[in-house]
Enzyme design. Structure first.
Site, mmCIF file in Angstrom:
data_model
loop_
_atom_site.group_PDB
_atom_site.id
_atom_site.type_symbol
_atom_site.label_atom_id
_atom_site.label_comp_id
_atom_site.label_asym_id
_atom_site.label_seq_id
_atom_site.Cartn_x
_atom_site.Cartn_y
_atom_site.Cartn_z
ATOM 1 N N GLU A 1 -4.719 -2.033 14.355
ATOM 2 C CA GLU A 1 -5.285 -1.097 13.378
ATOM 3 C C GLU A 1 -6.553 -0.482 13.954
ATOM 4 O O GLU A 1 -7.383 -1.178 14.540
ATOM 5 C CB GLU A 1 -5.661 -1.791 12.056
ATOM 6 C CG GLU A 1 -4.509 -2.119 11.143
ATOM 7 C CD GLU A 1 -4.997 -2.622 9.777
ATOM 8 O OE1 GLU A 1 -6.138 -2.267 9.367
ATOM 9 O OE2 GLU A 1 -4.250 -3.377 9.132
ATOM 10 N N TRP B 1 -4.370 3.241 11.964
ATOM 11 C CA TRP B 1 -4.271 3.022 10.522
ATOM 12 C C TRP B 1 -4.707 4.318 9.852
ATOM 13 O O TRP B 1 -5.835 4.749 10.021
ATOM 14 C CB TRP B 1 -5.172 1.868 10.058
ATOM 15 C CG TRP B 1 -4.998 1.649 8.579
ATOM 16 C CD1 TRP B 1 -5.762 2.172 7.563
ATOM 17 C CD2 TRP B 1 -3.953 0.899 7.960
ATOM 18 N NE1 TRP B 1 -5.249 1.797 6.357
ATOM 19 C CE2 TRP B 1 -4.138 1.017 6.566
ATOM 20 C CE3 TRP B 1 -2.867 0.160 8.427
ATOM 21 C CZ2 TRP B 1 -3.294 0.404 5.653
ATOM 22 C CZ3 TRP B 1 -2.038 -0.445 7.515
ATOM 23 C CH2 TRP B 1 -2.247 -0.320 6.143
ATOM 24 N N ASN C 1 -2.016 -10.669 8.549
ATOM 25 C CA ASN C 1 -3.006 -9.640 8.828
ATOM 26 C C ASN C 1 -4.374 -10.041 8.282
ATOM 27 O O ASN C 1 -4.507 -10.394 7.114
ATOM 28 C CB ASN C 1 -2.577 -8.314 8.183
ATOM 29 C CG ASN C 1 -3.573 -7.196 8.444
ATOM 30 O OD1 ASN C 1 -3.652 -6.675 9.549
ATOM 31 N ND2 ASN C 1 -4.354 -6.834 7.424
ATOM 32 N N GLU C 2 -5.369 -10.027 9.152
ATOM 33 C CA GLU C 2 -6.775 -10.210 8.786
ATOM 34 C C GLU C 2 -7.010 -11.435 7.896
ATOM 35 O O GLU C 2 -7.462 -11.311 6.746
ATOM 36 C CB GLU C 2 -7.316 -8.942 8.123
ATOM 37 C CG GLU C 2 -7.260 -7.738 9.042
ATOM 38 C CD GLU C 2 -7.890 -6.481 8.444
ATOM 39 O OE1 GLU C 2 -8.265 -6.502 7.253
ATOM 40 O OE2 GLU C 2 -8.024 -5.480 9.183
ATOM 41 N N GLN D 1 0.798 -1.222 0.000
ATOM 42 C CA GLN D 1 0.000 0.000 0.000
ATOM 43 C C GLN D 1 0.832 1.275 0.000
ATOM 44 O O GLN D 1 0.327 2.338 -0.343
ATOM 45 C CB GLN D 1 -0.939 -0.009 1.210
ATOM 46 C CG GLN D 1 -2.007 -1.087 1.105
ATOM 47 C CD GLN D 1 -2.896 -1.146 2.340
ATOM 48 O OE1 GLN D 1 -2.612 -1.886 3.262
ATOM 49 N NE2 GLN D 1 -3.953 -0.366 2.353
ATOM 50 N N TRP E 1 -6.542 -0.631 -1.452
ATOM 51 C CA TRP E 1 -7.083 -1.814 -2.116
ATOM 52 C C TRP E 1 -8.098 -1.451 -3.196
ATOM 53 O O TRP E 1 -7.770 -0.702 -4.098
ATOM 54 C CB TRP E 1 -7.638 -2.785 -1.077
ATOM 55 C CG TRP E 1 -6.642 -3.077 0.021
ATOM 56 C CD1 TRP E 1 -6.770 -2.805 1.351
ATOM 57 C CD2 TRP E 1 -5.329 -3.660 -0.129
ATOM 58 N NE1 TRP E 1 -5.631 -3.178 2.041
ATOM 59 C CE2 TRP E 1 -4.727 -3.714 1.163
ATOM 60 C CE3 TRP E 1 -4.612 -4.152 -1.210
ATOM 61 C CZ2 TRP E 1 -3.454 -4.225 1.388
ATOM 62 C CZ3 TRP E 1 -3.331 -4.667 -0.987
ATOM 63 C CH2 TRP E 1 -2.770 -4.705 0.294
#
Length: 448
Positions: A349, A393, A137-138, A37, A401
């Site tokens: 986050e 975050w 992550n996630e 990102q 995204w």
């Protein structure tokens, strides 16, 4: 590597004042980023394409067997430490190398070994300086949106099976890496390792209606507990999740449940493979029972719980899904405390987005952060939640995204039209810096 949350550890607090409460001594403050990102250079310096390069029709093996990548992260880690900032490093943040996806990606059992090899490389290379690790992550987002709905990379649409198989392998891969660190690196490097789980808080749409109460339990089981219960408690999926999927599978003509089963050996391997609880929280939902009358399999159908946006809650201007519900975070923290044996928790986050054009005087976002800090202070001081850190975050505006660059979560504004990509702090960055410096929540104008 995929992401890092830079944690600045605060000095001892100045005392306890009801009107101006301090955070605990040593509380970790930070801001998070993710490699894909913010870094750019998707096809530079020998970096191989990853699933997002393919998904966005632009194209990582950014670190592994790539000395330029190793040098890059070596410098970042050293620069952070030289400035008194402790890095928390996430090994996987959505950017799976495309050549691994071509071999089946997270839906393939073979990825467990590949992920462990990569993790051990990172531990050997950076573990002398990195003491806080997150494996991935996630995983919920990867499984449900990447391999069930196909709305994010790698864009696989396998409703009712893809998410469960993917999650199954991600849990096993995480556990394998934890054991590798524990056996081969922990004694010398003395670090901690976990997995970052995302979850909304959920409340029954009608608190007096039993069906909505049960739907809310299912909602939490199919989101946070899907991953947290195996890793922190039992080595296996939540019972309510197993029974729901088994029942739906039978109704749909399957000979067995669509949810894969862990062997007894795997359960023992998975149980207890986290040294702290890493949580990503953004918003809260109301939940009501929704009977599944469809013959097509899906995670949402198995869950039989519809999420509802309460329109009395304000929303972030840059994300229609992000209702501002700071008190939901306090309730979620208490839920984790009560459900998972009062673990050490890091909020890895939490953020609020603006849409373009974004105002540098981001008053609404700072209000979101201010109220959130108030709620986590309550969780620490009134509820005895073992919260050790809070990371915003994100550090700077980035590629969000499927929203691209139009959705801005950064503490620092980035001018994407300027080739130099200049960074300018938003008001929220300035105010957040004051909180970090003083290790306490600052008062709003309304409170003075």
């Amino acid at each position: 590597m995929a992401s890092a949350a830079a944690a600045s550890f605060a000095p001892a607090s100045c005392g306890w004042y009801p009107e101006d409460i301090s955070f605990p001594s040593g509380f970790a403050w930070g801001a998070a980023t993710a490699a894909y990102q913010v870094e750019g250079g998707w096809n530079a310096d020998g970096k191989g394409p990853n699933v997002w390069d393919t998904f966005t029709h632009q194209g990582g093996d950014r670190v592994f067997k790539n000395q330029t990548g190793v040098d890059y992260y070596d410098k970042i880690i050293d620069d952070l430490l030289e400035n008194g900032i402790v890095p928390m490093v996430t090994l996987y943040h959505f950017d799976l190398p495309q050549h691994l996806e071509d071999q089946g990606g997270w839906s393939s059992d073979a990825i467990t070994e590949a992920f462990d090899n990569y993790a051990q490389f990172c531990f050997r290379t950076f573990g002398d300086r990195v003491k806080l690790w997150v494996t991935m992550n996630e995983p919920y987002v990867v499984a449900k949106d990447g391999y069930e709905k196909g709305i994010v990379a790698p864009g696989i649409k396998e409703p009712g099976t893809g998410a469960y198989q993917t999650a199954h392998n991600m849990i096993k891969a995480h556990a394998k890496v934890w054991h590798s660190y524990d056996l081969l690196f922990r004694r010398k490097q003395n670090g901690l390792l976990s997995i970052a789980l995302n979850s909304d808080w959920a409340e029954p749409l009608d608190p007096t209606f039993l069906a909505d109460q049960e739907a809310t339990k299912r909602y939490m089981a199919f989101c946070l507990n899907w991953f947290a219960e195996p890793i922190f408690i039992s080595g296996d999926y939540p019972a309510i999740m197993k029974s729901q999927i088994s029942e739906m599978s039978t109704k749909q003509g399957y000979l067995s449940s669509r949810l894969p089963e862990f062997t007894e050996e795997e359960k023992l391997m998975i149980k207890g493979t986290a040294d702290f609880f890493a949580l990503n929280y953004y918003t809260t939902r109301k939940v009501k029972h929704q009977e599944n009358t469809h013959s097509e399999p899906s995670v949402s159908g198995d869950r039989e719980a519809e999420q509802i946006m309460d329109h009395s809650w304000p929303c972030a201007s840059g994300s229609s899904w992000l209702a501002v519900v700071p008190w939901g975070l306090r309730k979620l923290l208490n839920y984790i405390k009560d459900t998972y044996n009062n673990p050490i928790i890091y909020i890895t986050e939490n953020g609020f987005s603006q849409s373009d054009p974004a105002s540098l005087d981001d008053t609404q976002r700072w209000q979101y952060f201010r109220l959130t800090l108030q709620e986590i202070l309550k969780a620490i001081s009134l509820d005895d939640v073992h919260l050790k850190g809070y990371f915003v975050w994100s550090l700077l505006d980035n590629f969000e995204w499927t929203c691209g660059y139009s959705c801005r979560f950064g503490l620092f504004h980035v001018d994407f039209e300027n080739p130099a990509l200049p960074r300018v702090p938003y008001r929220s960055a300035i105010e957040y810096a004051k909180v970090i410096s003083n290790n306490r929540r600052t008062k709003s104008v309304e409170e003075l």
